[in-house]
Design a protein around this motif. Structure first.
Motif, PDB file in Angstrom:
ATOM      1  N   VAL A   1     -73.183 -23.609 -20.188  1.00 56.75           N
ATOM      2  CA  VAL A   1     -74.268 -22.789 -20.707  1.00 56.75           C
ATOM      3  C   VAL A   1     -75.217 -22.495 -19.547  1.00 56.75           C
ATOM      4  CG1 VAL A   1     -76.189 -22.699 -22.332  1.00 56.75           C
ATOM      5  CG2 VAL A   1     -74.083 -23.876 -22.963  1.00 56.75           C
ATOM      6  N   THR A   2     -75.594 -21.234 -19.399  1.00 58.85           N
ATOM      7  CA  THR A   2     -76.557 -20.856 -18.366  1.00 58.85           C
ATOM      8  C   THR A   2     -77.710 -20.108 -19.016  1.00 58.85           C
ATOM      9  OG1 THR A   2     -75.444 -18.769 -17.903  1.00 58.85           O
ATOM     10  CG2 THR A   2     -74.783 -20.656 -16.571  1.00 58.85           C
ATOM     11  N   GLY A   3     -78.859 -20.134 -18.380  1.00 58.97           N
ATOM     12  CA  GLY A   3     -80.007 -19.429 -18.924  1.00 58.97           C
ATOM     13  C   GLY A   3     -81.173 -19.447 -17.963  1.00 58.97           C
ATOM     14  N   VAL A   4     -82.283 -18.876 -18.399  1.00 57.12           N
ATOM     15  CA  VAL A   4     -83.513 -18.828 -17.624  1.00 57.12           C
ATOM     16  C   VAL A   4     -84.648 -19.260 -18.547  1.00 57.12           C
ATOM     17  CG1 VAL A   4     -85.100 -17.375 -16.312  1.00 57.12           C
ATOM     18  CG2 VAL A   4     -82.646 -16.922 -16.221  1.00 57.12           C
ATOM     19  N   VAL A   5     -85.489 -20.166 -18.076  1.00 56.78           N
ATOM     20  CA  VAL A   5     -86.637 -20.622 -18.843  1.00 56.78           C
ATOM     21  C   VAL A   5     -87.880 -19.935 -18.271  1.00 56.78           C
ATOM     22  CG1 VAL A   5     -88.027 -22.613 -19.525  1.00 56.78           C
ATOM     23  CG2 VAL A   5     -85.538 -22.842 -19.300  1.00 56.78           C
ATOM     24  N   VAL A   6     -88.650 -19.305 -19.162  1.00 54.45           N
ATOM     25  CA  VAL A   6     -89.872 -18.612 -18.742  1.00 54.45           C
ATOM     26  C   VAL A   6     -91.037 -19.085 -19.601  1.00 54.45           C
ATOM     27  CG1 VAL A   6     -88.660 -16.564 -17.889  1.00 54.45           C
ATOM     28  CG2 VAL A   6     -89.416 -16.645 -20.258  1.00 54.45           C
ATOM     29  N   ASP A   7     -92.266 -18.884 -19.099  1.00 52.27           N
ATOM     30  CA  ASP A   7     -93.457 -19.267 -19.855  1.00 52.27           C
ATOM     31  C   ASP A   7     -93.972 -18.096 -20.679  1.00 52.27           C
ATOM     32  OD1 ASP A   7     -94.821 -17.600 -18.084  1.00 52.27           O
ATOM     33  OD2 ASP A   7     -95.774 -19.233 -17.000  1.00 52.27           O
ATOM     34  N   GLU A   8     -95.157 -18.262 -21.259  1.00 47.77           N
ATOM     35  CA  GLU A   8     -95.731 -17.239 -22.127  1.00 47.77           C
ATOM     36  C   GLU A   8     -95.991 -15.924 -21.406  1.00 47.77           C
ATOM     37  OE1 GLU A   8     -97.366 -20.233 -21.646  1.00 47.77           O
ATOM     38  OE2 GLU A   8     -96.663 -21.286 -23.413  1.00 47.77           O
ATOM     39  N   GLU A   9     -96.147 -15.986 -20.088  1.00 47.06           N
ATOM     40  CA  GLU A   9     -96.403 -14.779 -19.300  1.00 47.06           C
ATOM     41  C   GLU A   9     -95.131 -14.229 -18.666  1.00 47.06           C
ATOM     42  OE1 GLU A   9     -99.489 -15.853 -16.580  1.00 47.06           O
ATOM     43  OE2 GLU A   9    -100.907 -16.279 -18.191  1.00 47.06           O
ATOM     44  N   ASN A  10     -93.986 -14.720 -19.145  1.00 43.88           N
ATOM     45  CA  ASN A  10     -92.668 -14.297 -18.675  1.00 43.88           C
ATOM     46  C   ASN A  10     -92.415 -14.661 -17.212  1.00 43.88           C
ATOM     47  OD1 ASN A  10     -90.237 -13.315 -19.628  1.00 43.88           O
ATOM     48  ND2 ASN A  10     -90.573 -11.294 -18.761  1.00 43.88           N
TER      49      ASN A  10
ATOM     50  N   GLY B   1     -78.263 -33.738 -18.741  1.00 40.94           N
ATOM     51  CA  GLY B   1     -79.358 -32.792 -18.591  1.00 40.94           C
ATOM     52  C   GLY B   1     -79.511 -32.305 -17.165  1.00 40.94           C
ATOM     53  N   VAL B   2     -80.261 -31.239 -17.005  1.00 38.39           N
ATOM     54  CA  VAL B   2     -80.546 -30.659 -15.692  1.00 38.39           C
ATOM     55  C   VAL B   2     -81.994 -30.188 -15.671  1.00 38.39           C
ATOM     56  CG1 VAL B   2     -78.166 -29.893 -15.272  1.00 38.39           C
ATOM     57  CG2 VAL B   2     -79.773 -28.345 -16.385  1.00 38.39           C
ATOM     58  N   ALA B   3     -82.488 -29.861 -14.473  1.00 41.93           N
ATOM     59  CA  ALA B   3     -83.809 -29.268 -14.315  1.00 41.93           C
ATOM     60  C   ALA B   3     -83.638 -27.835 -13.839  1.00 41.93           C
ATOM     61  CB  ALA B   3     -84.636 -30.069 -13.307  1.00 41.93           C
ATOM     62  N   THR B   4     -84.570 -26.976 -14.223  1.00 36.85           N
ATOM     63  CA  THR B   4     -84.508 -25.583 -13.788  1.00 36.85           C
ATOM     64  C   THR B   4     -84.884 -25.468 -12.313  1.00 36.85           C
ATOM     65  OG1 THR B   4     -86.788 -25.203 -14.499  1.00 36.85           O
ATOM     66  CG2 THR B   4     -85.030 -24.648 -16.070  1.00 36.85           C
ATOM     67  N   ASN B   5     -84.335 -24.455 -11.649  1.00 37.57           N
ATOM     68  CA  ASN B   5     -84.647 -24.219 -10.245  1.00 37.57           C
ATOM     69  C   ASN B   5     -85.925 -23.386 -10.121  1.00 37.57           C
ATOM     70  OD1 ASN B   5     -83.931 -21.511 -10.673  1.00 37.57           O
ATOM     71  ND2 ASN B   5     -81.942 -21.705  -9.676  1.00 37.57           N
ATOM     72  N   ALA B   6     -86.253 -22.949  -8.907  1.00 35.74           N
ATOM     73  CA  ALA B   6     -87.490 -22.203  -8.653  1.00 35.74           C
ATOM     74  C   ALA B   6     -87.540 -20.871  -9.399  1.00 35.74           C
ATOM     75  CB  ALA B   6     -87.658 -21.968  -7.159  1.00 35.74           C
ATOM     76  N   LYS B   7     -86.379 -20.346  -9.780  1.00 40.54           N
ATOM     77  CA  LYS B   7     -86.323 -19.089 -10.533  1.00 40.54           C
ATOM     78  C   LYS B   7     -86.240 -19.335 -12.038  1.00 40.54           C
ATOM     79  CE  LYS B   7     -84.019 -16.594  -6.820  1.00 40.54           C
ATOM     80  NZ  LYS B   7     -82.799 -15.864  -6.434  1.00 40.54           N
ATOM     81  N   GLY B   8     -86.349 -20.603 -12.459  1.00 38.17           N
ATOM     82  CA  GLY B   8     -86.269 -20.952 -13.876  1.00 38.17           C
ATOM     83  C   GLY B   8     -84.847 -21.005 -14.398  1.00 38.17           C
ATOM     84  N   GLU B   9     -83.859 -20.903 -13.525  1.00 38.67           N
ATOM     85  CA  GLU B   9     -82.456 -20.840 -13.933  1.00 38.67           C
ATOM     86  C   GLU B   9     -81.868 -22.247 -14.093  1.00 38.67           C
ATOM     87  OE1 GLU B   9     -81.405 -16.857 -11.333  1.00 38.67           O
ATOM     88  OE2 GLU B   9     -81.134 -18.832 -10.430  1.00 38.67           O
ATOM     89  N   PHE B  10     -80.894 -22.355 -14.985  1.00 40.26           N
ATOM     90  CA  PHE B  10     -80.173 -23.612 -15.154  1.00 40.26           C
ATOM     91  C   PHE B  10     -78.739 -23.333 -15.562  1.00 40.26           C
ATOM     92  CE2 PHE B  10     -81.533 -22.627 -19.412  1.00 40.26           C
ATOM     93  CZ  PHE B  10     -80.467 -23.022 -20.198  1.00 40.26           C
ATOM     94  N   THR B  11     -77.880 -24.310 -15.309  1.00 40.42           N
ATOM     95  CA  THR B  11     -76.500 -24.324 -15.785  1.00 40.42           C
ATOM     96  C   THR B  11     -76.239 -25.735 -16.289  1.00 40.42           C
ATOM     97  OG1 THR B  11     -75.791 -22.665 -14.190  1.00 40.42           O
ATOM     98  CG2 THR B  11     -74.064 -24.025 -15.175  1.00 40.42           C
ATOM     99  N   LEU B  12     -75.783 -25.839 -17.522  1.00 45.58           N
ATOM    100  CA  LEU B  12     -75.527 -27.136 -18.138  1.00 45.58           C
ATOM    101  C   LEU B  12     -74.141 -27.116 -18.763  1.00 45.58           C
ATOM    102  CD1 LEU B  12     -76.622 -29.927 -19.050  1.00 45.58           C
ATOM    103  CD2 LEU B  12     -77.515 -28.784 -21.073  1.00 45.58           C
ATOM    104  N   THR B  13     -73.340 -28.128 -18.452  1.00 44.07           N
ATOM    105  CA  THR B  13     -72.027 -28.258 -19.061  1.00 44.07           C
ATOM    106  C   THR B  13     -72.137 -29.205 -20.245  1.00 44.07           C
ATOM    107  OG1 THR B  13     -70.945 -27.879 -16.946  1.00 44.07           O
ATOM    108  CG2 THR B  13     -69.607 -28.879 -18.676  1.00 44.07           C
TER     109      THR B  13
END
Length: 81
Positions: free
Chosen positions: A27-36, A52-64
């Motif tokens: 599963v991959t995705g991007v985490v953003v805040d209220e201001e996108n 679990g994983v932590a998001t990178n500087a761009k808010g991106e993650f990949t979790l198996t």
């Protein structure tokens, strides 16, 4: 003052939505805040596991994911201004 920031998730996931998955689904995705803006260091976890994983500087993650009927949770502890 610390508070938990409600995180908006774009792409494939929404926070705390149950995911139906087969074994070893990526599963991959991007985490953003209220201001996108991307959220660096948010915790993305497979509920009920230590996976679990932590998001990178761009808010991106990949979790198996490790099983079926998985729930993904996203959390971030920040400071209010």
């Amino acid at each position: 003052m610390k508070k938990i920031i409600i995180i908006n998730l774009i792409c494939l996931l929404f926070c705390s939505i149950s995911m139906i998955a087969q074994n070893n689904t990526r599963v991959t995705g991007v985490v953003v805040d209220e201001e996108n803006l991307p959220v660096f260091g948010a915790s993305v976890e497979e509920k009920g596991t230590s996976n679990g994983v932590a998001t990178n500087a761009k808010g991106e993650f990949t979790l198996t994911l490790t099983g079926t009927g998985n729930t993904i949770t996203i959390s971030y502890l920040g400071y209010s201004h």
